[in-house]
Design a protein around this motif. Structure first.
Motif, PDB file in Angstrom:
ATOM      1  N   ALA A 183       0.835  -1.201   0.000  1.00  0.00           N
ATOM      2  CA  ALA A 183       0.000   0.000   0.000  1.00  0.00           C
ATOM      3  C   ALA A 183       0.871   1.251   0.000  1.00  0.00           C
ATOM      4  O   ALA A 183       0.611   2.218  -0.724  1.00  0.00           O
ATOM      5  CB  ALA A 183      -0.915  -0.010   1.222  1.00  0.00           C
ATOM      6  N   ALA A 220       2.494   1.868  -3.385  1.00  0.00           N
ATOM      7  CA  ALA A 220       1.505   2.407  -4.320  1.00  0.00           C
ATOM      8  C   ALA A 220       1.272   3.879  -4.029  1.00  0.00           C
ATOM      9  O   ALA A 220       1.181   4.712  -4.953  1.00  0.00           O
ATOM     10  CB  ALA A 220       0.204   1.624  -4.220  1.00  0.00           C
ATOM     11  N   ALA A 221       1.220   4.211  -2.744  1.00  0.00           N
ATOM     12  CA  ALA A 221       0.985   5.600  -2.365  1.00  0.00           C
ATOM     13  C   ALA A 221       2.182   6.473  -2.706  1.00  0.00           C
ATOM     14  O   ALA A 221       2.036   7.672  -2.958  1.00  0.00           O
ATOM     15  CB  ALA A 221       0.666   5.703  -0.874  1.00  0.00           C
ATOM     16  N   ARG A 276       3.917   6.168  -5.378  1.00  0.00           N
ATOM     17  CA  ARG A 276       3.791   6.511  -6.802  1.00  0.00           C
ATOM     18  C   ARG A 276       2.649   7.491  -7.029  1.00  0.00           C
ATOM     19  O   ARG A 276       2.772   8.409  -7.821  1.00  0.00           O
ATOM     20  CB  ARG A 276       3.559   5.226  -7.614  1.00  0.00           C
ATOM     21  CG  ARG A 276       4.792   4.335  -7.667  1.00  0.00           C
ATOM     22  CD  ARG A 276       4.617   3.207  -8.663  1.00  0.00           C
ATOM     23  NE  ARG A 276       3.591   2.246  -8.252  1.00  0.00           N
ATOM     24  CZ  ARG A 276       3.857   1.194  -7.459  1.00  0.00           C
ATOM     25  NH1 ARG A 276       5.097   0.988  -7.019  1.00  0.00           N
ATOM     26  NH2 ARG A 276       2.897   0.373  -7.122  1.00  0.00           N
ATOM     27  N   ALA A 277       1.541   7.270  -6.311  1.00  0.00           N
ATOM     28  CA  ALA A 277       0.380   8.145  -6.485  1.00  0.00           C
ATOM     29  C   ALA A 277      -0.170   8.494  -5.114  1.00  0.00           C
ATOM     30  O   ALA A 277      -0.940   7.730  -4.550  1.00  0.00           O
ATOM     31  CB  ALA A 277      -0.694   7.426  -7.329  1.00  0.00           C
ATOM     32  N   GLY A 334      -2.179   9.467  -1.939  1.00  0.00           N
ATOM     33  CA  GLY A 334      -3.609   9.430  -1.677  1.00  0.00           C
ATOM     34  C   GLY A 334      -4.334   8.299  -2.373  1.00  0.00           C
ATOM     35  O   GLY A 334      -5.554   8.279  -2.434  1.00  0.00           O
ATOM     36  N   ALA A 335      -3.593   7.343  -2.936  1.00  0.00           N
ATOM     37  CA  ALA A 335      -4.231   6.243  -3.651  1.00  0.00           C
ATOM     38  C   ALA A 335      -5.024   5.369  -2.701  1.00  0.00           C
ATOM     39  O   ALA A 335      -4.698   5.269  -1.520  1.00  0.00           O
ATOM     40  CB  ALA A 335      -3.165   5.394  -4.352  1.00  0.00           C
ATOM     41  N   THR A 336      -6.064   4.773  -3.220  1.00  0.00           N
ATOM     42  CA  THR A 336      -6.786   3.754  -2.461  1.00  0.00           C
ATOM     43  C   THR A 336      -6.463   2.396  -3.094  1.00  0.00           C
ATOM     44  O   THR A 336      -5.971   2.312  -4.204  1.00  0.00           O
ATOM     45  CB  THR A 336      -8.299   4.002  -2.478  1.00  0.00           C
ATOM     46  OG1 THR A 336      -8.731   4.026  -3.843  1.00  0.00           O
ATOM     47  CG2 THR A 336      -8.629   5.303  -1.778  1.00  0.00           C
ATOM     48  N   HIS A 337      -6.746   1.344  -2.312  1.00  0.00           N
ATOM     49  CA  HIS A 337      -6.281   0.017  -2.745  1.00  0.00           C
ATOM     50  C   HIS A 337      -7.383  -0.994  -2.634  1.00  0.00           C
ATOM     51  O   HIS A 337      -8.361  -0.793  -1.914  1.00  0.00           O
ATOM     52  CB  HIS A 337      -5.113  -0.441  -1.862  1.00  0.00           C
ATOM     53  CG  HIS A 337      -4.164   0.658  -1.531  1.00  0.00           C
ATOM     54  ND1 HIS A 337      -3.191   1.069  -2.397  1.00  0.00           N
ATOM     55  CD2 HIS A 337      -4.077   1.465  -0.442  1.00  0.00           C
ATOM     56  CE1 HIS A 337      -2.525   2.072  -1.839  1.00  0.00           C
ATOM     57  NE2 HIS A 337      -3.057   2.341  -0.658  1.00  0.00           N
ATOM     58  N   GLU A 390      -5.198  -6.578  -4.818  1.00  0.00           N
ATOM     59  CA  GLU A 390      -3.937  -6.042  -5.362  1.00  0.00           C
ATOM     60  C   GLU A 390      -2.829  -6.125  -4.317  1.00  0.00           C
ATOM     61  O   GLU A 390      -1.689  -6.484  -4.613  1.00  0.00           O
ATOM     62  CB  GLU A 390      -4.128  -4.579  -5.786  1.00  0.00           C
ATOM     63  CG  GLU A 390      -5.026  -4.425  -6.977  1.00  0.00           C
ATOM     64  CD  GLU A 390      -5.570  -3.003  -7.077  1.00  0.00           C
ATOM     65  OE1 GLU A 390      -5.047  -2.124  -6.358  1.00  0.00           O
ATOM     66  OE2 GLU A 390      -6.513  -2.800  -7.859  1.00  0.00           O
ATOM     67  N   ARG A 396     -13.010   0.052  -1.605  1.00  0.00           N
ATOM     68  CA  ARG A 396     -11.560   0.070  -1.497  1.00  0.00           C
ATOM     69  C   ARG A 396     -11.133   0.499  -0.095  1.00  0.00           C
ATOM     70  O   ARG A 396     -11.969   0.861   0.720  1.00  0.00           O
ATOM     71  CB  ARG A 396     -10.978   1.018  -2.563  1.00  0.00           C
ATOM     72  CG  ARG A 396     -11.453   0.645  -3.971  1.00  0.00           C
ATOM     73  CD  ARG A 396     -11.127   1.728  -4.982  1.00  0.00           C
ATOM     74  NE  ARG A 396      -9.711   1.802  -5.255  1.00  0.00           N
ATOM     75  CZ  ARG A 396      -9.072   1.046  -6.150  1.00  0.00           C
ATOM     76  NH1 ARG A 396      -9.746   0.185  -6.883  1.00  0.00           N
ATOM     77  NH2 ARG A 396      -7.786   1.177  -6.354  1.00  0.00           N
ATOM     78  N   ALA A 416      -7.986   2.671   2.289  1.00  0.00           N
ATOM     79  CA  ALA A 416      -6.874   3.620   2.263  1.00  0.00           C
ATOM     80  C   ALA A 416      -6.142   3.529   3.597  1.00  0.00           C
ATOM     81  O   ALA A 416      -6.719   3.126   4.604  1.00  0.00           O
ATOM     82  CB  ALA A 416      -7.401   5.035   2.043  1.00  0.00           C
TER      83      ALA A 416
END
Lengths: 263, 442, 310
Positions: free
Chosen positions: B311, B314-315, B317-318, B320-323, B327, B358, B360
């Motif tokens: 997680a 991923a955050a 890279r972007a 505030g991303a949600t997951h 994944e 999702r 976060a």
């Protein structure tokens, strides 16, 4: 008997890791042995030299392994592989004669459930003569000297007629005459195009006896022709700093998942 | 008489004394057993115990021939002690020649000694005196037939042995811990070994009447093994083993007193086995359940770390991303129960929050994930720089060690990197760069 | 003669066969320094034998062997598990497991009611050679009479079958067993599966323990397993002679022990027979003492020999 140089390496190991109960004995060793010649495995005590041979032969459980012998798996290549265990690994009081022990090297040719034919016994006798022990054929093995016992083991390995020999400390605890005799046999094997990989821990004689070397200390430090590899710098790296922190790290990791050792 | 009566000493004076005598023997056997076990003498105790039979039967025959009381326990026990000691001597003599190893020597003395005893027992049957039936109790134990005087003798022997163990505690502990060291600091190790052997014989002989010669070794080995599961300190192990031995002997003797068909030795051994199995399952550190729970917790922690790290990366890279859980778990090989437990645990701990379908990371989750990622990358770099491992091997090795290592080892690794390969370390406070190709085959 | 055939023949043959089976297999234990494995297995098979007896209600061999193997394997697994979980040394782990199993077997005999039929604690301790009689025999002619032979005690016949099976296996795997005993690593390296060989040895030992159980009980089995091999070991340095001499010693202790037990009471005027199973162990002890005192490899003479011949 001579055979053409082999196009494929006699032995390739990749990512070989062996851990018994605590710290790793071998960690991620990748190595390719030359197609022929005499190869020494050199390293300090506890560096995993014997374990490397045993792991290749499937004698110890390993965590990960990719082993190819002449490009084949162990089971496919079994008939071309010879093994000389450490002399101390067996009970020399065992009721057997020198010839009977050497004849064990002919068992793969005889197969299961068949008694040893006379011809095979004579092949074993010839192997014993090759190491200069013909007159001791019927001697009980416990009554032989250390050097003679080592020659019996060598004769048994020769009787296998293998293309690749894995030898665990062939020179350990032998007299000077035996040492010369063993070197002679090894040179002859190499001249016939066979490969000998031997665990060796006498740094003084290693360059004299062997053409190639693998410097090992838990992981492969360096490997290659003796002249270019057996350097002071590489030896210092092999015998110098062990990966103490790494070992402790792994020991701690494993202690966390297992019951604590006894008090 | 009920089991409760027998346990609570309310089945009459004789039964109470017998129960106490058995318990005293159990206490001594358990306590001494710790030293016997640690010194690796369990099986020679067994051989000596079997070699008592000819002594017992021989003493009986001798007494019958010269007209003494054939049921006199002191006499029978003296005979037992004599042949047991002879058995130990013979084990050493047989093994001393070099041709017969000590394992074979013990098996020979055990079985041939027992055989001689069996023949003498059949001689005993033909003697024109009474009391033969009682002798069989020496083989498998028969507490029911013991008199108060017998029990007092057994108890006295046991207490004596116990006192000696107490007096010799320190030197015996040193002997069992490291014989070479004990000799180097000037302890009389040969005398101590002999003393341990003598105590072992005394306790063996004391137990014959109640437990029987075949299973007397069980009361030395099983309580000690039980205590070993519960503690690692000898100071605690000895009293625990004594307690287990005493309880086993007392309960087992009471059980067999109310069910006279059951040989006492077998019931006492089974009670001890039950206590041992309980310890094997429930011991707080070394028990099977604690072991399984630790393994489960560890694998869950590893799964959590994977999820949070995935997680976090991923955050990275972007922001505030949600997951989605699918994944996060990709390639992690989570088992069904991990997939079931993980979301609940992370939500309950406040590390993630649901955002529709999702999830976060919360602030707390982000902080933990950052910390975990930092530690993982630190290890990756250390494995590559110090261990000479390739990238994927470093990633795997880091995975193996990072979850269980104490923080000070991680600090040491960081210090090592600072000294030897500072380029791999990031500026203060920043994260190390991701390891090279951490997504390579695993 | 008829009396011998009726009362003694079956028992003496059973004692001899049992000692032969155990004595031959015992060589494999002694030469690999695993004599105590025989000790552990002989104790541990007891609950299996009792369960097999309980379930089948008979002394027929297959259920007993099945039960015994189950118990032997369970004991071996438990010993391994204990060593893993508790880090006990091998001897202690064995002691815990085999005494527990033995106690369980004894209690099972009492609670299962097996003792009311045919299996009691005495049989466990001393064997039941005395129960092996052949009342159908009426003279030497009975040995050729199918009707009389059909009445021959099944225990003895079973032991004969087990003996033949053991001999066949030992002969078939002669060189493989020798290699696996001497150098298991080399055997593995050249593809002669020593692990399968040691499993074969484990199975043979538990079969031998069951087979000899009726003859000598579960404690004296250990003498039958270890003594012949140990006696031979003191007398020879040759592998084949080792097996031959151990067979001779086994016959001497089996048949000889039985005979001494049968004859001695009359000779010494004892009113009661001597226990034959115990006497088998006593004869073994005497043979061992003689071999140790007079044999070429007893005491410390071996060292002098090795020193002089090098």
């Amino acid at each position: 008997m001579s055979i053409a140089p082999l196009p494929v390496p006699a032995l390739t190991v990749q990512h070989l890791t062996v851990a018994y109960t605590r710290a790793p004995v071998l960690w991620d060793v990748s190595w390719t042995a030359p197609p022929n010649g005499l190869v020494a495995i050199v390293g300090p005590n506890g560096a995993g030299k014997s374990t490397l041979l045993k792991a290749v032969l499937d004698l110890v459980p390993r965590l990960s392994r990719e082993v190819r012998l002449f490009g084949l798996t162990l089971d496919q290549a079994r008939r071309r592989i010879g093994y000389l265990p450490q002399r101390a690994s067996v009970d020399w009081d065992f009721p057997a004669t020198a010839l009977q022990v050497v004849a064990q090297g002919r068992y793969p040719r005889v197969g299961w459930l068949r008694p040893l034919p006379r011809a095979e016994r004579e092949r074993a006798r010839a192997a014993l003569a090759e190491v200069g022990m013909a007159e001791f054929a019927d001697r009980q093995i416990g009554q032989l000297s250390g050097g003679q016992q080592q020659r019996v083991f060598l004769a048994r390995a020769l009787a296998l007629e293998a293309d690749l020999y894995l030898m665990d400390e062939p020179f350990a605890g032998v007299d000077a005459a035996t040492e010369r005799a063993i070197v002679e046999v090894l040179r002859r094997l190499a001249a016939e195009g066979r490969t000998v990989i031997a665990v060796h821990h006498d740094l003084a004689t290693a360059p004299q006896y062997f053409d190639h070397v693998l410097l090992l200390n838990v992981r492969a430090i360096a490997a290659g022709p003796m002249a270019s590899t057996f350097t002071a710098e590489n030896l210092a790296r092999t015998y110098g700093g062990r990966l103490s922190l790494l070992e402790r790290a792994v020991a701690a990791a494993q202690a966390g998942t297992r019951p604590a050792p006894p008090p | 008489m009920t089991v409760a009566d027998a346990l609570l000493f309310s089945a009459g004076y004789n039964a109470a004394v017998v129960a106490l005598g058995c318990a005293a023997f159990g206490l001594a056997a358990g306590a001494l057993g710790c030293f016997v076990l640690l010194r690796g003498r369990a099986l020679i105790a067994d051989a000596a115990a079997h070699a008592t039979l000819p002594g017992v039967a021989g003493a009986f025959i001798l007494a019958a021939l010269i007209g003494w009381d054939v049921r006199a326990l002191p006499l029978l026990l003296a005979g037992a002690g004599a042949t047991a000691a002879l058995g130990v001597v013979l084990v050493n003599a047989l093994a001393g020649g070099g041709r017969i190893r000590d394992d074979a020597a013990m098996a020979l003395v055990l079985s041939i000694g027992f055989g001689i005893g069996v023949v003498l027992m059949s001689v005993v049957q033909s003697l024109p005196v009474g009391g033969q039936a009682g002798l069989k109790g020496f083989i498998l134990g028969q507490a029911a037939g013991m008199s108060a005087a017998d029990a007092q003798l057994v108890g006295a022997l046991a207490v004596l042995a116990l006192l000696l163990v107490g007096v010799l505690f320190r030197p015996l502990a040193a002997l069992c811990f490291d014989r070479g060291f004990a000799a180097a600091v000037g302890l009389p190790v040969r005398a101590l070994d002999l003393a341990l052997l003598g105590l072992m014989l005394a306790v063996t002989v004391a137990g014959l009447r109640a437990v029987g010669l075949i299973l007397v070794v069980a009361l030395m080995v099983i309580p000690a093994a039980t205590a070993r599961l519960l503690t690692e300190r000898l100071e605690a192990m000895v009293p625990i083993a004594g307690g287990v031995g005493a309880v086993s002997a007392w309960v087992g003797a009471a059980l067999s007193a109310t069910l006279p068909d059951l040989p006492t030795g077998a019931t006492i051994t089974l009670v001890a086995c039950a206590l041992f199995l309980a310890a094997l399952l429930f011991a707080p550190r070394r028990g099977a359940l604690a072991f399984a729970a630790r393994q489960a917790m560890l694998s869950l922690t590893v799964a959590r770390d994977h999820a949070l790290r995935a997680a976090f990366e991923a955050a990275e890279r972007a922001p505030g991303a949600t997951h989605r859980w699918v994944e996060l778990g990709r390639g992690a090989g989570w088992s069904r129960w991990q997939r079931a437990v993980l979301p609940r645990w992370l939500a309950a701990a406040g590390w993630v929050r649901a955002e529709g379908e999702r999830i976060a990371l919360t602030d707390a989750g982000l902080a933990l994930a950052r910390d975990l990622t930092r530690r993982h990358r630190l290890w990756e770099h250390y494995m590559q720089a110090a261990g000479g491992l390739g990238p994927w091997a470093a990633h795997r090795a880091a995975d193996e060690v990072e979850h269980t290592l104490p923080p000070e080892v991680a600090r040491e690794a960081e210090a090592w990197l600072r000294r030897n390969d500072p380029a791999r370390l990031p500026a203060e406070g920043a994260l190390p760069a991701p390891g090279e190709a951490p997504t390579a085959p695993r | 003669m008829t009396q011998f055939l009726q009362l003694d023949l079956a028992a003496m043959l059973a004692a001899t066969f049992a000692c032969l089976v155990c004595g031959l297999i015992g060589n494999l234990l002694l030469l690999t320094r695993q004599s105590l494995l025989g000790d552990a297995i002989s104790h541990a098979v007891l609950p299996g034998i009792v369960l097999g007896f309980w379930v089948s209600g008979s002394r027929a061999a297959p259920p007993l062997v099945a039960g015994a193997m189950l118990a032997a394997v369970a004991a071996a697994l438990l010993i391994a598990l204990l060593r893993r979980l508790t880090r006990l040394e091998a001897g202690a782990a064995m002691g815990v497991v085999f005494s527990g199993f033995f106690a369980l077997g004894i209690v099972l005999i009492e609670v299962s009611g097996a003792h009311a039929v045919d299996l009691d604690v005495d049989c466990v301790l001393y064997g039941q050679l005395e129960a092996l009689i052949w009342p159908a025999a009426s003279g030497p002619g009975s040995l050729l009479d199918p009707a009389a032979l059909a009445e021959f005690p099944a225990e003895t016949t079973t032991l004969a079958v087990v003996l033949l099976l053991t001999l066949a296996l030992l002969a078939a795997f002669w060189k493989e067993l020798r290699l696996a005993c001497f150098d298991p690593d080399f055997a593995q390296a050249i593809g002669f599966a020593p692990r399968r060989m040691s499993l074969l040895v484990l199975v043979l030992v538990s079969v031998a323990c069951v087979a000899a159980f009726w003859a000598v009980g579960s404690i004296l089995v250990i003498a039958a397993l270890v003594a012949p091999a140990a006696i031979a070991r003191l007398l020879t340095d040759d592998y084949a002679t080792q097996f031959g001499l151990s067979a001779v010693a086994a016959v001497a202790m089996g048949a000889g022990g039985y005979w001494v037990a049968a004859l001695a009471p009359a000779a010494f005027g004892l009113g009661h027979g001597l226990n034959a199973a115990g006497m088998i162990a006593v004869v073994a002890g005497v043979l061992l003492a003689v071999a140790w005192a007079a044999g070429p490899f007893g005491r410390r003479r071996r060292l002098a020999l090795a020193g002089g011949s090098d």
